[in-house]
Design a protein around this motif. Structure first.
Motif, PDB file in Angstrom:
ATOM      1  N   MET A 255       0.844  -1.196   0.000  1.00  0.00           N
ATOM      2  CA  MET A 255       0.000   0.000   0.000  1.00  0.00           C
ATOM      3  C   MET A 255       0.871   1.233   0.000  1.00  0.00           C
ATOM      4  SD  MET A 255      -2.998  -1.113   2.622  1.00  0.00           S
ATOM      5  CE  MET A 255      -1.897  -2.210   3.533  1.00  0.00           C
ATOM      6  N   PRO A 256       0.585   2.201  -0.850  1.00  0.00           N
ATOM      7  CA  PRO A 256       1.426   3.388  -0.932  1.00  0.00           C
ATOM      8  C   PRO A 256       1.308   4.217   0.341  1.00  0.00           C
ATOM      9  CG  PRO A 256      -0.383   3.487  -2.524  1.00  0.00           C
ATOM     10  CD  PRO A 256      -0.554   2.234  -1.747  1.00  0.00           C
ATOM     11  N   SER A 257       2.396   4.759   0.809  1.00  0.00           N
ATOM     12  CA  SER A 257       2.348   5.659   1.955  1.00  0.00           C
ATOM     13  C   SER A 257       1.869   7.020   1.455  1.00  0.00           C
ATOM     14  CB  SER A 257       3.726   5.774   2.586  1.00  0.00           C
ATOM     15  OG  SER A 257       4.506   6.697   1.863  1.00  0.00           O
ATOM     16  N   PRO A 258       1.394   7.864   2.360  1.00  0.00           N
ATOM     17  CA  PRO A 258       0.873   9.168   1.914  1.00  0.00           C
ATOM     18  C   PRO A 258       1.897   9.960   1.112  1.00  0.00           C
ATOM     19  CG  PRO A 258       0.306   8.760   4.197  1.00  0.00           C
ATOM     20  CD  PRO A 258       1.242   7.652   3.794  1.00  0.00           C
ATOM     21  N   ARG A 259       3.187   9.789   1.421  1.00  0.00           N
ATOM     22  CA  ARG A 259       4.145  10.598   0.672  1.00  0.00           C
ATOM     23  C   ARG A 259       4.276  10.108  -0.766  1.00  0.00           C
ATOM     24  NH1 ARG A 259       9.325   9.670   4.294  1.00  0.00           N
ATOM     25  NH2 ARG A 259       7.615   9.844   5.751  1.00  0.00           N
ATOM     26  N   GLN A 260       3.779   8.898  -1.024  1.00  0.00           N
ATOM     27  CA  GLN A 260       3.784   8.421  -2.413  1.00  0.00           C
ATOM     28  C   GLN A 260       2.544   8.873  -3.184  1.00  0.00           C
ATOM     29  OE1 GLN A 260       4.422   4.321  -0.920  1.00  0.00           O
ATOM     30  NE2 GLN A 260       5.956   4.181  -2.533  1.00  0.00           N
ATOM     31  N   LYS A 261       1.632   9.519  -2.503  1.00  0.00           N
ATOM     32  CA  LYS A 261       0.437  10.015  -3.199  1.00  0.00           C
ATOM     33  C   LYS A 261       0.799  11.261  -3.990  1.00  0.00           C
ATOM     34  CE  LYS A 261      -2.009   6.922  -1.014  1.00  0.00           C
ATOM     35  NZ  LYS A 261      -2.495   7.044   0.352  1.00  0.00           N
ATOM     36  N   GLN A 262      -0.013  11.496  -5.007  1.00  0.00           N
ATOM     37  CA  GLN A 262       0.209  12.681  -5.837  1.00  0.00           C
ATOM     38  C   GLN A 262      -0.988  13.621  -5.746  1.00  0.00           C
ATOM     39  OE1 GLN A 262       0.969  11.062  -9.732  1.00  0.00           O
ATOM     40  NE2 GLN A 262       3.064  10.444  -9.203  1.00  0.00           N
ATOM     41  N   ASP A 263      -0.717  14.888  -5.924  1.00  0.00           N
ATOM     42  CA  ASP A 263      -1.825  15.831  -6.033  1.00  0.00           C
ATOM     43  C   ASP A 263      -2.687  15.427  -7.219  1.00  0.00           C
ATOM     44  OD1 ASP A 263      -0.905  17.267  -3.937  1.00  0.00           O
ATOM     45  OD2 ASP A 263      -0.190  18.977  -5.125  1.00  0.00           O
ATOM     46  N   PHE A 264      -3.968  15.610  -7.064  1.00  0.00           N
ATOM     47  CA  PHE A 264      -4.909  15.192  -8.098  1.00  0.00           C
ATOM     48  C   PHE A 264      -5.892  16.351  -8.276  1.00  0.00           C
ATOM     49  CE2 PHE A 264      -8.762  12.960  -9.510  1.00  0.00           C
ATOM     50  CZ  PHE A 264      -8.260  12.164 -10.510  1.00  0.00           C
ATOM     51  N   PRO A 265      -6.306  16.605  -9.518  1.00  0.00           N
ATOM     52  CA  PRO A 265      -7.204  17.755  -9.736  1.00  0.00           C
ATOM     53  C   PRO A 265      -8.560  17.534  -9.055  1.00  0.00           C
ATOM     54  CG  PRO A 265      -6.283  16.909 -11.817  1.00  0.00           C
ATOM     55  CD  PRO A 265      -5.956  15.914 -10.764  1.00  0.00           C
ATOM     56  N   VAL A 266      -8.963  18.470  -8.225  1.00  0.00           N
ATOM     57  CA  VAL A 266     -10.206  18.267  -7.477  1.00  0.00           C
ATOM     58  C   VAL A 266     -11.430  18.167  -8.388  1.00  0.00           C
ATOM     59  CG1 VAL A 266      -9.378  19.285  -5.316  1.00  0.00           C
ATOM     60  CG2 VAL A 266     -10.458  20.754  -7.027  1.00  0.00           C
ATOM     61  N   GLN A 267     -11.372  18.755  -9.565  1.00  0.00           N
ATOM     62  CA  GLN A 267     -12.545  18.668 -10.448  1.00  0.00           C
ATOM     63  C   GLN A 267     -12.698  17.281 -11.070  1.00  0.00           C
ATOM     64  OE1 GLN A 267      -9.817  20.469 -11.035  1.00  0.00           O
ATOM     65  NE2 GLN A 267      -9.286  20.503 -13.206  1.00  0.00           N
ATOM     66  N   ASN A 268     -11.729  16.397 -10.820  1.00  0.00           N
ATOM     67  CA  ASN A 268     -11.798  15.044 -11.389  1.00  0.00           C
ATOM     68  C   ASN A 268     -12.076  13.959 -10.355  1.00  0.00           C
ATOM     69  OD1 ASN A 268     -11.142  16.252 -13.792  1.00  0.00           O
ATOM     70  ND2 ASN A 268      -9.042  15.454 -13.890  1.00  0.00           N
ATOM     71  N   VAL A 269     -12.510  14.330  -9.162  1.00  0.00           N
ATOM     72  CA  VAL A 269     -12.694  13.284  -8.144  1.00  0.00           C
ATOM     73  C   VAL A 269     -13.801  12.297  -8.528  1.00  0.00           C
ATOM     74  CG1 VAL A 269     -11.789  14.718  -6.265  1.00  0.00           C
ATOM     75  CG2 VAL A 269     -14.270  14.608  -6.654  1.00  0.00           C
ATOM     76  N   ARG A 270     -14.664  12.667  -9.459  1.00  0.00           N
ATOM     77  CA  ARG A 270     -15.677  11.712  -9.933  1.00  0.00           C
ATOM     78  C   ARG A 270     -15.037  10.387 -10.362  1.00  0.00           C
ATOM     79  NH1 ARG A 270     -16.801  12.286 -15.804  1.00  0.00           N
ATOM     80  NH2 ARG A 270     -18.911  11.505 -15.457  1.00  0.00           N
ATOM     81  N   ARG A 271     -13.838  10.465 -10.862  1.00  0.00           N
ATOM     82  CA  ARG A 271     -13.165   9.244 -11.302  1.00  0.00           C
ATOM     83  C   ARG A 271     -13.152   8.178 -10.203  1.00  0.00           C
ATOM     84  NH1 ARG A 271      -7.549   7.746 -13.901  1.00  0.00           N
ATOM     85  NH2 ARG A 271      -7.700   5.568 -13.283  1.00  0.00           N
ATOM     86  N   TYR A 272     -12.994   8.592  -8.961  1.00  0.00           N
ATOM     87  CA  TYR A 272     -12.928   7.654  -7.830  1.00  0.00           C
ATOM     88  C   TYR A 272     -14.243   7.528  -7.069  1.00  0.00           C
ATOM     89  CZ  TYR A 272      -8.105   7.700  -9.052  1.00  0.00           C
ATOM     90  OH  TYR A 272      -6.948   7.579  -9.778  1.00  0.00           O
ATOM     91  N   LEU A 273     -15.057   8.585  -7.093  1.00  0.00           N
ATOM     92  CA  LEU A 273     -16.288   8.528  -6.288  1.00  0.00           C
ATOM     93  C   LEU A 273     -17.510   8.083  -7.074  1.00  0.00           C
ATOM     94  CD1 LEU A 273     -15.835  11.644  -3.988  1.00  0.00           C
ATOM     95  CD2 LEU A 273     -15.389   9.230  -3.476  1.00  0.00           C
ATOM     96  N   GLU A 274     -17.576   8.417  -8.355  1.00  0.00           N
ATOM     97  CA  GLU A 274     -18.768   8.046  -9.125  1.00  0.00           C
ATOM     98  C   GLU A 274     -18.974   6.531  -9.197  1.00  0.00           C
ATOM     99  OE1 GLU A 274     -19.470  10.183 -12.761  1.00  0.00           O
ATOM    100  OE2 GLU A 274     -20.815   8.650 -13.531  1.00  0.00           O
ATOM    101  N   PRO A 275     -17.915   5.714  -9.256  1.00  0.00           N
ATOM    102  CA  PRO A 275     -18.152   4.257  -9.251  1.00  0.00           C
ATOM    103  C   PRO A 275     -18.787   3.739  -7.957  1.00  0.00           C
ATOM    104  CG  PRO A 275     -15.983   4.760 -10.134  1.00  0.00           C
ATOM    105  CD  PRO A 275     -16.508   6.041  -9.523  1.00  0.00           C
ATOM    106  N   GLY A 276     -18.861   4.572  -6.921  1.00  0.00           N
ATOM    107  CA  GLY A 276     -19.646   4.206  -5.745  1.00  0.00           C
ATOM    108  C   GLY A 276     -18.964   3.386  -4.662  1.00  0.00           C
TER     109      GLY A 276
END
Lengths: 187, 187
Positions: A1-22
């Motif tokens: 599992m990636p640690s938080p420091r391995q996360k990348q900034d992501f455009p907030v207007q695109n969060v549907r990519r992760y939330l729309e699938p439910g």
């Protein structure tokens, strides 16, 4: 599992990519020096920009008042490896237990809000309360995502989708119909 | 694909089973003698009983006014076999085309509302508008599911979950953690 420091900034207007699938999500909160986390499956995207999402946070949850008063939360997206934690978090109350300690959930500091990130999750969306007009009637909170952190891989995380009755559907294969869209319909 | 007559009545308080996992849905409507159907991915369960669901229906859709005026719709849950229809319905407007005829989507009569069932779908939830308080500000409609029809098999339909960019996640395997729940937490 990636640690938080391995996360990348992501455009907030695109969060549907992760939330729309439910997916089921872990919603973390912070109020008066204490943090908490709950499991939540009742949410929807509401707008691309500003990046708005709606969460139904049942009043019986210890998190309800923490989030209502702090006007902030973090939506964390767990994957299959976290299924037992998702169930334990969902079946216990922050009024009785420090869930982070009890279930070994490491946290990381958010950029903007005081609620913590649940480090083992694939994505984290920092949120500020935007509209509480339906909180009294439906426990429905409208948040603006003000910062998004996403693990760059895997590209298609094996998210968990709750069907009730103790059973989760795990995200399966991905199929593209991109060729059926006009170019102006796609980013 | 089961025909509508092979569907069974389903308890409206349990529609979370099909909606909480977050599938893309086909929302059908009827107003002034005409029917229409749209593709929608922004929805959430809001309450078990009464059975409430919230749908964000973008104002640009031909369906928006039809649903706002008729105060009814049907939420239909398609599966993988219907992916091309889901895309075609989503990429066209009822203002220009009779989508049912153009895309070969058979309909069936609903029990309570005038909007049609999209016959090839796995489940159909007949809805009446319950609260339009957030329609002006967010295009967010709160409906009560007044009748539910579900195909008895397969038990876990291969629903479609939109991630944007022309790509769908297809519902994968199901894992149970029922043993981690206290009996009083389960139906």
């Amino acid at each position: 599992m990636p640690s938080p420091r391995q996360k990348q900034d992501f455009p907030v207007q695109n969060v549907r990519r992760y939330l729309e699938p439910g997916p089921i999500v872990l919603v973390s909160s912070h109020w008066q020096g204490r943090s908490n986390v709950m499991t939540l499956g009742w949410h929807t995207v509401l707008e691309f920009s500003p990046s708005l999402v709606g969460l139904m946070i049942s009043r019986g949850n210890h998190s309800f008042e923490m989030i209502r008063r702090s006007r902030e939360c973090v939506i964390n997206v767990p994957t299959e490896a976290l299924v037992d934690s998702v169930v334990r978090v969902g079946n216990s109350s922050g009024a009785q237990v420090d869930k982070f300690a009890a279930y070994g959930l490491a946290t990381a500091q958010a950029s903007i809000v005081r609620a913590p990130l649940v480090a083992a999750c694939h994505a984290h969306f920092e949120c500020r309360l935007r509209d509480d007009a339906l909180v009294e009637r439906y426990n429905f909170f409208i948040f603006e995502v003000v910062k998004a952190h996403v693990a760059p891989s895997p590209r298609h995380p094996r998210t968990l989708h709750y069907t009730g009755d103790g059973a989760f559907m795990v995200a399966g294969k991905v199929i593209s119909r991109r060729a059926m869209f006009r170019p102006d319909m796609l980013p």
